[in-house]
Structure formats: C-alpha cells, structure tokens
Design a protein around this motif. Structure first.
Motif, PDB file in Angstrom:
ATOM      1  N   LEU A  72       9.742   0.475  -4.504  1.00 34.12           N
ATOM      2  CA  LEU A  72       9.317   1.805  -4.946  1.00 34.12           C
ATOM      3  C   LEU A  72      10.448   2.385  -5.793  1.00 34.12           C
ATOM      4  O   LEU A  72      11.141   3.316  -5.396  1.00 34.12           O
ATOM      5  CB  LEU A  72       8.992   2.685  -3.737  1.00 34.12           C
ATOM      6  CG  LEU A  72       7.844   2.170  -2.868  1.00 34.12           C
ATOM      7  CD1 LEU A  72       7.684   3.027  -1.628  1.00 34.12           C
ATOM      8  CD2 LEU A  72       6.542   2.120  -3.657  1.00 34.12           C
ATOM      9  N   GLY A  73      10.620   1.813  -6.947  1.00 30.79           N
ATOM     10  CA  GLY A  73      11.696   2.172  -7.855  1.00 30.79           C
ATOM     11  C   GLY A  73      12.035   0.967  -8.711  1.00 30.79           C
ATOM     12  O   GLY A  73      11.417  -0.101  -8.569  1.00 30.79           O
ATOM     13  N   PRO A  74      13.010   1.075  -9.607  1.00 26.08           N
ATOM     14  CA  PRO A  74      13.422  -0.070 -10.409  1.00 26.08           C
ATOM     15  C   PRO A  74      13.853  -1.232  -9.517  1.00 26.08           C
ATOM     16  O   PRO A  74      14.247  -1.034  -8.364  1.00 26.08           O
ATOM     17  CB  PRO A  74      14.607   0.480 -11.224  1.00 26.08           C
ATOM     18  CG  PRO A  74      14.422   1.960 -11.225  1.00 26.08           C
ATOM     19  CD  PRO A  74      13.768   2.302  -9.919  1.00 26.08           C
ATOM     20  N   GLU A  75      13.792  -2.429 -10.061  1.00 26.72           N
ATOM     21  CA  GLU A  75      14.086  -3.618  -9.267  1.00 26.72           C
ATOM     22  C   GLU A  75      15.502  -3.586  -8.703  1.00 26.72           C
ATOM     23  O   GLU A  75      15.758  -4.131  -7.631  1.00 26.72           O
ATOM     24  CB  GLU A  75      13.889  -4.867 -10.125  1.00 26.72           C
ATOM     25  CG  GLU A  75      13.681  -6.127  -9.318  1.00 26.72           C
ATOM     26  CD  GLU A  75      12.447  -6.048  -8.428  1.00 26.72           C
ATOM     27  OE1 GLU A  75      12.537  -6.549  -7.289  1.00 26.72           O
ATOM     28  OE2 GLU A  75      11.418  -5.470  -8.839  1.00 26.72           O
ATOM     29  N   HIS A  76      16.429  -2.929  -9.422  1.00 27.56           N
ATOM     30  CA  HIS A  76      17.816  -2.896  -8.950  1.00 27.56           C
ATOM     31  C   HIS A  76      18.079  -1.758  -7.967  1.00 27.56           C
ATOM     32  O   HIS A  76      19.173  -1.665  -7.418  1.00 27.56           O
ATOM     33  CB  HIS A  76      18.761  -2.724 -10.141  1.00 27.56           C
ATOM     34  CG  HIS A  76      18.597  -1.405 -10.843  1.00 27.56           C
ATOM     35  ND1 HIS A  76      17.575  -1.157 -11.720  1.00 27.56           N
ATOM     36  CD2 HIS A  76      19.311  -0.256 -10.784  1.00 27.56           C
ATOM     37  CE1 HIS A  76      17.671   0.084 -12.174  1.00 27.56           C
ATOM     38  NE2 HIS A  76      18.715   0.646 -11.626  1.00 27.56           N
ATOM     39  N   SER A  77      17.107  -0.889  -7.755  1.00 28.46           N
ATOM     40  CA  SER A  77      17.341   0.279  -6.899  1.00 28.46           C
ATOM     41  C   SER A  77      17.436  -0.134  -5.433  1.00 28.46           C
ATOM     42  O   SER A  77      16.832  -1.118  -5.004  1.00 28.46           O
ATOM     43  CB  SER A  77      16.228   1.312  -7.073  1.00 28.46           C
ATOM     44  OG  SER A  77      14.976   0.786  -6.677  1.00 28.46           O
ATOM     45  N   ARG A  78      18.179   0.637  -4.673  1.00 27.12           N
ATOM     46  CA  ARG A  78      18.312   0.422  -3.241  1.00 27.12           C
ATOM     47  C   ARG A  78      18.097   1.760  -2.539  1.00 27.12           C
ATOM     48  O   ARG A  78      18.249   2.823  -3.139  1.00 27.12           O
ATOM     49  CB  ARG A  78      19.695  -0.146  -2.904  1.00 27.12           C
ATOM     50  CG  ARG A  78      19.907  -1.579  -3.416  1.00 27.12           C
ATOM     51  CD  ARG A  78      18.945  -2.556  -2.761  1.00 27.12           C
ATOM     52  NE  ARG A  78      19.117  -3.924  -3.236  1.00 27.12           N
ATOM     53  CZ  ARG A  78      18.431  -4.465  -4.238  1.00 27.12           C
ATOM     54  NH1 ARG A  78      17.538  -3.725  -4.910  1.00 27.12           N
ATOM     55  NH2 ARG A  78      18.625  -5.714  -4.587  1.00 27.12           N
ATOM     56  N   PRO A  79      17.726   1.741  -1.255  1.00 28.84           N
ATOM     57  CA  PRO A  79      17.413   2.997  -0.554  1.00 28.84           C
ATOM     58  C   PRO A  79      18.546   4.010  -0.611  1.00 28.84           C
ATOM     59  O   PRO A  79      19.723   3.658  -0.471  1.00 28.84           O
ATOM     60  CB  PRO A  79      17.152   2.535   0.884  1.00 28.84           C
ATOM     61  CG  PRO A  79      16.708   1.114   0.744  1.00 28.84           C
ATOM     62  CD  PRO A  79      17.499   0.567  -0.406  1.00 28.84           C
ATOM     63  N   GLU A  80      18.169   5.261  -0.813  1.00 32.86           N
ATOM     64  CA  GLU A  80      19.145   6.345  -0.864  1.00 32.86           C
ATOM     65  C   GLU A  80      19.652   6.687   0.530  1.00 32.86           C
ATOM     66  O   GLU A  80      20.784   7.123   0.705  1.00 32.86           O
ATOM     67  CB  GLU A  80      18.493   7.570  -1.507  1.00 32.86           C
ATOM     68  CG  GLU A  80      19.392   8.777  -1.642  1.00 32.86           C
ATOM     69  CD  GLU A  80      18.685   9.963  -2.280  1.00 32.86           C
ATOM     70  OE1 GLU A  80      19.314  11.028  -2.395  1.00 32.86           O
ATOM     71  OE2 GLU A  80      17.504   9.821  -2.664  1.00 32.86           O
ATOM     72  N   PHE A  81      18.793   6.508   1.538  1.00 33.18           N
ATOM     73  CA  PHE A  81      19.138   6.871   2.914  1.00 33.18           C
ATOM     74  C   PHE A  81      19.245   5.615   3.771  1.00 33.18           C
ATOM     75  O   PHE A  81      18.535   4.632   3.561  1.00 33.18           O
ATOM     76  CB  PHE A  81      18.074   7.804   3.507  1.00 33.18           C
ATOM     77  CG  PHE A  81      17.902   9.093   2.734  1.00 33.18           C
ATOM     78  CD1 PHE A  81      18.760  10.150   2.923  1.00 33.18           C
ATOM     79  CD2 PHE A  81      16.883   9.214   1.797  1.00 33.18           C
ATOM     80  CE1 PHE A  81      18.610  11.326   2.202  1.00 33.18           C
ATOM     81  CE2 PHE A  81      16.717  10.385   1.073  1.00 33.18           C
ATOM     82  CZ  PHE A  81      17.586  11.439   1.272  1.00 33.18           C
ATOM     83  N   SER A  82      20.127   5.668   4.753  1.00 38.12           N
ATOM     84  CA  SER A  82      20.241   4.563   5.695  1.00 38.12           C
ATOM     85  C   SER A  82      18.929   4.424   6.472  1.00 38.12           C
ATOM     86  O   SER A  82      18.115   5.353   6.523  1.00 38.12           O
ATOM     87  CB  SER A  82      21.387   4.821   6.679  1.00 38.12           C
ATOM     88  OG  SER A  82      21.072   5.912   7.535  1.00 38.12           O
ATOM     89  N   THR A  83      18.743   3.269   7.095  1.00 38.74           N
ATOM     90  CA  THR A  83      17.510   3.038   7.857  1.00 38.74           C
ATOM     91  C   THR A  83      17.357   4.076   8.961  1.00 38.74           C
ATOM     92  O   THR A  83      16.261   4.596   9.202  1.00 38.74           O
ATOM     93  CB  THR A  83      17.519   1.621   8.467  1.00 38.74           C
ATOM     94  OG1 THR A  83      17.613   0.670   7.399  1.00 38.74           O
ATOM     95  CG2 THR A  83      16.247   1.367   9.261  1.00 38.74           C
TER      96      THR A  83
END
Length: 679
Positions: free
Chosen positions: A88-99
C-alpha cells in the motif's frame, strides 16, 4: 461504531486546502434540512422516516446482506492470493509505524461508546426476544451472544478493510487524491474529477454524518443515564443536548488549538481502562462460567457464521427484528466505512495488502469478542439467576442495562465512574475525528497527509451535533437507526464500485508482475566481457571499485548533470522520433530533492517513468575496508511507476545507464502487451 483517532499520522491542517463546493454545500444542505425538519416537525419526520425505512428494508434488505458477504469474501481472497504481496505505497516504502504501534491503533479503532451500549442490550434482547424460537430458553442463551458477535464481527470489519485498502492503494501507490472517488479511476478514468466523483464524495459525506450521528446519539443516551446513575442528573432532552454541546465544543477546541495529540494519548489510556473494566467483570464475576462461555461463543460463531452471513429469513421474515438489528448494523458499517477506512489508510502506508487484511480483520475483532462475551454473558447470567426485572428493563430502557449490570458488582460507584469516563472520552474523540474526516472528504487536499481547514472542521462538528439533536427529538435511538439504514443505501452502491475498481487495479498489478517473468531478466548494464572492454562499459576492476565506493552529494549531483541527464535526453529524443511523446528533465520532487527523470506516454494511460533520485544512507562496512570521514553516502536509486527499485546507478557509464533505461522500458512494453491482449 468504532471511535478512531485520525490525528495519529496527520501532519496538521493544510493552509492551501479548498472545499469541494458541490460536495460541501450539497451535503451541508441535506444535513441541515433533515436536522431542522426533525426539530421543527418531529412527528412528520418520524412518520416519513418510518415509511422510507420500511420500503428500504423490504426491497434492499437482501442487497445489504449480500453486499456485506461479497465484500468480506473479496478482501479475504485478495489478502490470501499473490496480490496480497502488493504494498500500500511505492514498492520501496516501509511501514511508518512499528507492528505494535499499528496494532494498538487498529485495536483502538474497535472500541466505542456504542460497543458498551450494545454489549449488554443486544445479548439480553436476543435472549428474551430472539428472531426465531422461544425466548428465555437454553438455546436462546447460547445464540444471543453469537448474534451480537455476528453484528459486531468480521463482516463489518471487511467493509472497513475494503475501504482502507482502496484508499491507501490509490493514494500511496497510484498517487491519486486520498478520496473515495480515486478508487473509481480504473472504471471511469479522468471522469472521476467531474460529476461522477462529486456524486461519490457526496454519498460518502452523507453516509458518514448520519452514521456518526447514530453513534453520538447512542452515546448521548448511554452517558445521560450514566450521569443519572452517578449524580442524579435527570434523563431527558435537556441533558442530552448538553452532552451534544460538550462534544461540539471539544471538537471545536481541537480544531482551533490543535490538541489532537492530547486526545490521542487520552484515547490510548481509554483502551487500557476499557480492558481493565472487562477484566474486573471477569474476575469479580463467575470467572469459570465466563471463560467457558467465551470459548463456546467462539466455537458457535465459527460454526454458524456461514449460515448467518446470508440469512435473510425468506420464509418467515421477522421484519421489525431484521430492520432493528442486521440491516441497521450493515447500513451502519457501510456508513462508517469511508470514515474508518480513511483512518486505516493513513496508518497503513507501506504495509502489504496481506498484512493489512489480516490485521484489520483479526486485531479489533479479538477485542470485540472478549468484551461482548464478558458483558453479554454476565448480563444473561443475571437474568437466568432469577433477576427477570433486569432483563425486561434492559429491553424497554436500553441505556439502563449497562449500568444496572455494573450495579451487580462490588465498588459500583468507582466502576461506574470509570465506565462513564471511558464512554465520555470515546464519545468526544468520535465527534472530533468525525469532523476532521468529513472536512477532508469535502475538501481538495494537497497531499494525503493534509487535512481540511479548522473552519470546515468546526462546521461539520456543529452540523453533526444539530443532526444528532434532531434525530433524538424524532424518536431517540430507533430514529437514528432508521435514518442510518436510509442514508447508508446510496453509499452501499459506491462500495460495489470501489470493490470493482480495486479489483481492476489489482488485476493490472498482476499483469505487471507477469510481464517481469517474460521480459529481459538480466541487467545489460552490469555485464562486461572477458577483456573488460565494450562500448563504454567498465572492466571488472572498475566495477569492483564502483561497488566499494561511497560518493557524497557533490559527486552525485555531478553524475546527474554529466551522465544521467544526457542519457535520458537521448532516449527521449529517439522515442520522439519513433512517435512516442517523451520528456526528459532535471527537476525537484515534492521533497525538494533533485531528480532526473524520463516520462514517456504510450497512450491509454500507459505511462513509462524512469526516475533517478538521490538518497543519503549510512555507509556499510565490508570486512576491514572501513571508510574514513563521513558516516553516510549518496545512492542514486531508480524509481519506476510502482516506486523505488532498490538499486544504485551511481558510477554507471553513459552506455550502461542507457542500457538500464532500455531494460526497464522493454519490461514496461511487455506489461502493456500483456494487458492489451488479456481481454
């Protein structure tokens, strides 16, 4: 429904935000007209709403039930399929919040004043007056809590998951506005910016405000009795209007002074207090019975869910029961879908669809199962132990059931006070976050992280309060339920379109993945022949040196000017000669970072993008080769339409970079070919 803290990931109000005139004024006019009609002529409003809800239930009851089931199946299938790997974002994006933080916010989204209300009212009502069979029996006791879990269960969260997934996908992966209309782009294309998009946003705002008014109305009725129970404040219209005013004032203060973060912290405290309240009933009550009932409820729910989800009672339909319960809840979930979906989208950028679906369906529902099982079975046990008056009073005076259940336990003044605080704060944060979401839905926002202006937020807070008062005057909670069933219907059709639009977009994602399997796999630019020489390439020593070098920002800028820009310009020129509209440029992106990019328009929305973007990262340590000086270096990473590709072209020769552009262009052409001939 669920109380959400939409302030969690927001960057604050956007000074440049503009209202969508037709959406704002149209929804405002309908809301104020209904509210004033209900206040001025409550009898006429009550009769009309009753007639319309009867027609809606008769003709569209099956549609609500079928739609809710289809949406749940859709989100589970998408999450479990290979499409679940899509970010849910660009392929290089990573979650903004920890799990943990993300799970906590999903958890908080499942708690609300209305859950406190229905966790006692519905199990008692289903036990004494079930839709089928005789009330007060052992079978009715076993079914009562299961019906409540069904109405508050994963079917509704499936609607939230669909809307959150669609909003996040189109906003963060396809760079469209964070608006409902964006989900319809695969169906209508650029027409979403015209009348079609306006109609969709209008339906979303109207569904949201009536759904929120229902929640606030239920909260008002419950908290009014709570104040009566604790302090002797009389129940009635005056106290209820006062509670509505409290919510409006708090939402206004939040909009003007920006105290969202404080409300967020208090809401997180509320989660802990709510869990503590449930655990108190578990420990102070019949613990063994409640634990056994919890396990049995889960088993009964799992075994009966397939039949319940499509239950229309076609041969002997309890019309009033169906309107008051299943149809109301499905319309309520639908009305809240854009509200909660927007919140879920805002906190889920960078997660995969599979993570999103699993978290959204499992985490909040786990809390709901715990809460409803403890409170619902505790209430049924009180009745089965001989307190029939408690049950009858709960059915006739819904708001009193929750507090009269607490009265069965020790330290009731303290426990009731905690419960009232929990309900009051969730009630206030619901009004605050609802005003923010409706302001966003009725405004043009510069970025997905932007919010509507304080003035628009204040207007929607006041309008929601006025509508809530009007519906309470018409007939209290039943009138709010009926209005939700009616106003949720237009948005139910929007839900269908959103599901189809997301399906089409994800199908394109699947084609894109397939194209990678058939296109040229190896990167020509990374190869060199045995003698180390070929048309501008590097020998193996130079390649090794490049891999072990860590250039700074100045060298990266020099590479962009002397190698990257000429390479994309030459490719663009040749594409133009071949009849393809192409543009090569050096520019700055939204973060003011210098970029070099090539954009080629292949028609029918098939745009090819090749962008080189600097990124400063920590220097790795390879063995004993420890770099001297700075701790960071600059990578020049390639970005395509679906985001960063996680490789660095810094140090490529002119020929190598041109080859890399052509590698990616050939893959894109293969993707276009697969899409065109897939039917």
């Amino acid at each position: 429904m669920s109380e959400v803290q939409t302030d969690a990931p927001t960057a604050g109000s956007e000074p440049g935000a503009r209202i969508k005139p037709v959406v704002f004024y149209g929804s405002a006019a309908v809301t104020l007209a209904v509210a004033l009609w209900a206040i001025i002529a409550p009898t006429s409003a009550s009769d009309t709403i009753g007639a319309v809800v009867g027609w809606t239930s008769e003709w569209f009851g099956w549609f609500y039930i079928l739609l809710t089931t289809l949406v749940l199946v859709f989100v589970i299938v998408v999450g479990a399929s290979r499409l679940g790997r899509t970010r849910l974002g660009p392929e290089h994006s990573r979650p903004e919040f920890s799990t943990f933080a993300w799970a906590s916010m999903l958890f908080a989204a499942g708690i609300g004043t209305d859950l406190m209300f229905f966790a006692v009212v519905e199990p008692v009502t289903q036990y004494l007056t079930p839709p089928r069979g005789e009330g007060g029996t052992l079978q009715a006791a076993e079914d009562a809590t299961v019906w409540t879990l069904f109405h508050y269960g994963i079917s509704g969260w499936g609607l939230y998951a669909l809307m959150g997934m669609a909003l996040a996908y189109f906003a963060y992966r396809r760079n469209l506005p964070l608006a409902i209309r964006s989900a319809l782009y695969p169906i209508f294309g650029k027409r979403i910016h015209g009348g079609i998009g306006t109609a969709v946003d209008l339906a979303a705002v109207l569904g949201t405000i009536f759904g929120v008014a229902a929640s606030l109305g239920i909260g008002v009725v419950l908290l009014n009795y709570g104040l009566t129970f604790l302090f002797g404040i009389p129940e009635g219209t005056g106290a209820q209007i006062g509670l509505v005013a409290v919510a409006v004032i708090m939402a206004t203060v939040s909009a003007v002074s920006g105290v969202d973060r404080g409300i967020k912290l208090l809401s997180q405290l509320n989660v802990l207090l709510a869990i503590g309240l449930a655990l108190y009933l578990l420990v102070a009550g019949n613990t063994v019975f409640l634990l056994n009932a919890l396990v049995q409820n889960v088993g009964d729910f799992v075994s009966s869910f397939p039949g319940l989800t499509l239950e229309t009672f076609a041969f002997d339909q309890p019309v009033d029961w169906l309107s008051s319960w299943t149809l109301f809840f499905w319309a309520w979930w639908i009305a809240w879908a854009s509200f909660v979906g927007l919140f879920l989208a805002r906190i889920s950028r960078g997660r995969t669809i599979r993570q999103f679906v699993a978290g959204t369906l499992i985490i909040p529902f786990s809390y709901i199962v715990m809460w409803i099982s403890i409170f619902g079975n505790s209430a049924i046990e009180v009745i089965r132990n001989g307190d029939v008056a408690f049950g009858q009073n709960t059915v006739e005076n819904n708001a009193q059931g929750f507090y009269q259940l607490l009265a069965q336990y020790p330290a009731v003044p303290f426990i009731a006070g905690v419960a009232t605080f929990v309900g009051l704060l969730f009630y206030v944060t619901s009004a605050d976050s609802a005003a923010l979401v409706m302001a966003n839905l009725s405004s043009h926002l510069r970025t997905p992280q932007s919010d509507g202006t304080p003035a628009v937020r204040i207007f929607w807070a006041v309008a929601t309060g006025l509508l809530t008062v009007g519906m309470l005057l018409v007939g209290g909670v039943p009138a709010l339920q009926n209005a939700t069933i009616i106003m949720g219907l237009p948005f139910a059709f929007v839900i269908l379109l959103v599901m189809y639009g997301l399906y089409k977009a994800l199908r394109v994602e699947d084609m894109h993945a397939a194209s990678q399997q058939y296109a040229l796999r190896s990167s020509i630019s990374g190869r060199s022949p045995a003698d180390g020489q070929h048309h501008g390439g590097l020998g193996w020593r130079q390649r090794l040196d490049r891999a072990m070098s860590f250039p700074g920002r100045d060298r990266a800028e020099e590479f962009l000017d002397e190698v990257a820009l000429p390479a994309v310009e030459e490719v663009a020129t040749h594409l133009e000669e071949r009849g393809v509209e192409a543009d090569a440029r050096k520019d700055r992106d939204e973060d003011r970072t210098t970029i070099v990019e090539l954009v080629a328009d292949l028609g029918a929305g098939h745009q090819f993008l090749y962008r080189i973007r600097p990124r400063e990262v920590p220097i790795p340590v390879y063995g004993r080769a420890v770099p001297k000086g700075t701790d960071t270096y600059t990578r020049l990473e390639v970005h395509l339409q679906d985001g960063g590709q996680d490789y660095d072209v810094m140090g490529y020769t002119y020929g190598q970079l041109t080859d890399d552009i052509l590698d990616q262009y050939e893959r894109h052409l293969e993707y276009v070919r697969i899409q065109q001939f897939s039917g």
